[in-house]
Design an enzyme around this catalytic site. Structure first.
Site, PDB file in Angstrom:
ATOM      1  CE  LYS A  23      -2.853   0.961   3.667  1.00  0.00           C
ATOM      2  NZ  LYS A  23      -2.700   2.365   4.119  1.00  0.00           N
ATOM      3  N   GLY A  95      -5.176   8.116   5.207  1.00  0.00           N
ATOM      4  CA  GLY A  95      -4.218   9.007   5.861  1.00  0.00           C
ATOM      5  C   GLY A  95      -2.997   9.259   4.988  1.00  0.00           C
ATOM      6  CD  GLN A 170       0.452   8.492   6.880  1.00  0.00           C
ATOM      7  OE1 GLN A 170      -0.062   9.353   7.597  1.00  0.00           O
ATOM      8  NE2 GLN A 170      -0.173   7.376   6.568  1.00  0.00           N
ATOM      9  CG  ASP A 316       0.445   0.254   9.432  1.00  0.00           C
ATOM     10  OD1 ASP A 316      -0.001   1.113  10.228  1.00  0.00           O
ATOM     11  OD2 ASP A 316       0.879   0.534   8.302  1.00  0.00           O
ATOM     12  CE  LYS A 343      -0.542   4.574  12.777  1.00  0.00           C
ATOM     13  NZ  LYS A 343       0.227   5.241  11.724  1.00  0.00           N
TER      14      LYS A 343
END
Ligand code: S3P
Length: 429
Positions: A23, A95, A170, A316, A343
């Protein structure tokens, strides 16, 4: 609301499996190729809902993007040819789209607005908005720009030296992208190691970066060039099957062509420390990313402590590690993981509530979870909380429960793993 009832089973996991594309890498490949000049082919692109949000954002800016089976074909025309979207961009539940695209939108000479679903609208955006403002970004939004919806009065930003306050790939990636579009040099200094796919993939698109320990420097004004990319299997998706095979007696499973980047394989380290029987072999590299097979045999597990530097590497995978810990002898303590509260849902509360509903003995900490093993899991009715990883954790739990597990709102699993239930059926026998 979509519901599934999974019957208790004596089946084991056997055979082999290929999980969908990573992803994080799929998002980055879609962004870099859309900013690039020329046509890029991205094989094994993850067509989960999150990554399609990133694709849709660029389609709205005029980039021609085709889907051909498992491949994405992106006809980039370069940064200066992107158009102002005529309506607000929907980041959905993603996100990664929200944070990375903020770095892009802040630095393009376009006006854009963006919003997200209920879950994303609760998640902090100030972690990217505040450092982008240091570069001169003009961003406004709810609660002083700390929550979506956001409006970007995009413009040429100035290079800046950022010392990150959160351990977040991120945020790092958003600032590197903003730096690539800015005037002058941008330096991003991390406070701990986080996934490094941006640093690994940007050079594949001809963008130069300099990495010196925790400091990454990028010169502004670089125009990415098209590239052909193959996306490795997502270890975060594989994690559900690695745990499934570890805790389901008499299982033996191979997962092929998984990305084994060292900033992502903390799950393997954690499970091996618990006594799992896992072997990996890296057989190739796609671009700079190592790729290999993972072989798992069921085994007896024991409790461990998981804290400190490894946490961003397993962030994750904590829900599924917590499920594994319910089947381990002794206590497992997960600490330093306060980020779980930010999250798709508050994953500390969601994991504790879900596992306890199924019959486990689990407690919440401010920054983690305590799991008292080994528990006999009864089964029961749970809700995914709209969080794909909580939904998949519940589904894997059904392999060891004595009664069935009913999962409400299971469609959220499409966010990262649209073929999850098919794959589960394929390897159960
Ligand atoms: C991601 C980084 C992580 C991770 C998320 C994907 C990425 O988030 O939890 O699923 O692709 O950069 P943070 O950067 O917020 O830790």
């Amino acid at each position: 609301m979509s519901t599934i009832e999974l019957k208790s089973t004596d089946k084991k996991l056997r055979g082999e499996l290929r999980v969908p594309g990573d992803k994080s890498i799929s998002h980055r490949a879609a962004i870099f190729s859309s900013l690039a000049e020329g046509t890029s082919h991205i094989q094994y692109f993850l067509t989960g809902e999150d990554c399609l949000r990133t694709v849709e954002a660029f389609r709205m800016m005029g980039v021609k993007i085709e889907q051909d089976g498992g491949a994405l074909i992106v006809h980039g025309e370069g940064i200066t040819r992107l158009n102002e979207p005529s309506s607000p961009i929907n980041f959905g539940n993603s996100g990664t789209t929200a944070r990375l695209m903020s770095g892009v939108l802040a630095g393009l000479p376009l006006f854009t607005t963006a919003f997200g679903d209920t879950s994303l609208s609760r998640r902090p955006m100030d972690r990217v908005v505040a450092p982008l403002q240091e570069m001169g970004a003009d961003i406004t939004g709810r609660e002083g720009g700390s929550l979506l919806p956001l409006a970007f009065n995009g413009k040429k930003l100035s290079g800046y030296r950022h010392e990150l306050k959160v351990k977040s790939a991120q945020v790092k990636s958003a600032l590197l992208l903003a730096g690539m579009l800015a005037k002058g040099k941008t330096e991003v200094i991390e406070i701990g190691e986080t996934r490094n796919h941006t640093e690994m993939l940007l050079p594949e698109f001809g963008v130069d970066l300099d990495i010196d320990g925790r400091a990454i420097t990028i010169e502004g004004g670089q125009q990415p060039k098209a590239s052909d990319i193959r996306v490795p299997g997502d270890i975060s998706s594989a994690a559900f099957f690695i745990v499934a095979a570890s805790i389901t007696p008499n299982s033996q499973l191979t997962i092929r062509d998984v990305g084994l980047n060292k900033t992502r394989i903390g799950i393997l380290y954690a499970l091996e420390k618990m006594g799992a029987a896992i072997k990996t072999d890296v057989h190739t590299h796609v671009g700079r990313e190592p790729v290999g097979d993972i072989h798992i045999q069921s085994s007896n597990l024991n409790g461990i402590t998981l804290d400190g530097e490894i946490i961003p590497n397993v962030i994750d995978e904590i829900p599924i590690i917590a499920l594994a810990a319910t089947q381990a002898e002794g206590t497992t303590i997960i600490k330093d993981a306060e980020e779980l509260r930010h999250k798709e849902t508050d994953r500390i509360e969601a994991v504790v509530d879900t596992l306890n509903r199924l019959g486990a003995n689990v407690e919440a900490l401010k920054d983690g979870i305590i799991i008292h093993g080994k528990s006999h899991l009864e089964g029961g009715v749970i809700n995914s909380y709209g969080d794909h990883r909580i939904g998949m954790m519940g589904a894997i739990a059904s392999l060891v429960t004595s009664n069935h597990v009913t999962i409400h709102d299971k469609d959220c699993i499409n966010i990262s793993y649209p073929t999850f239930f098919e794959h589960l059926n394929d390897v159960l026998c």
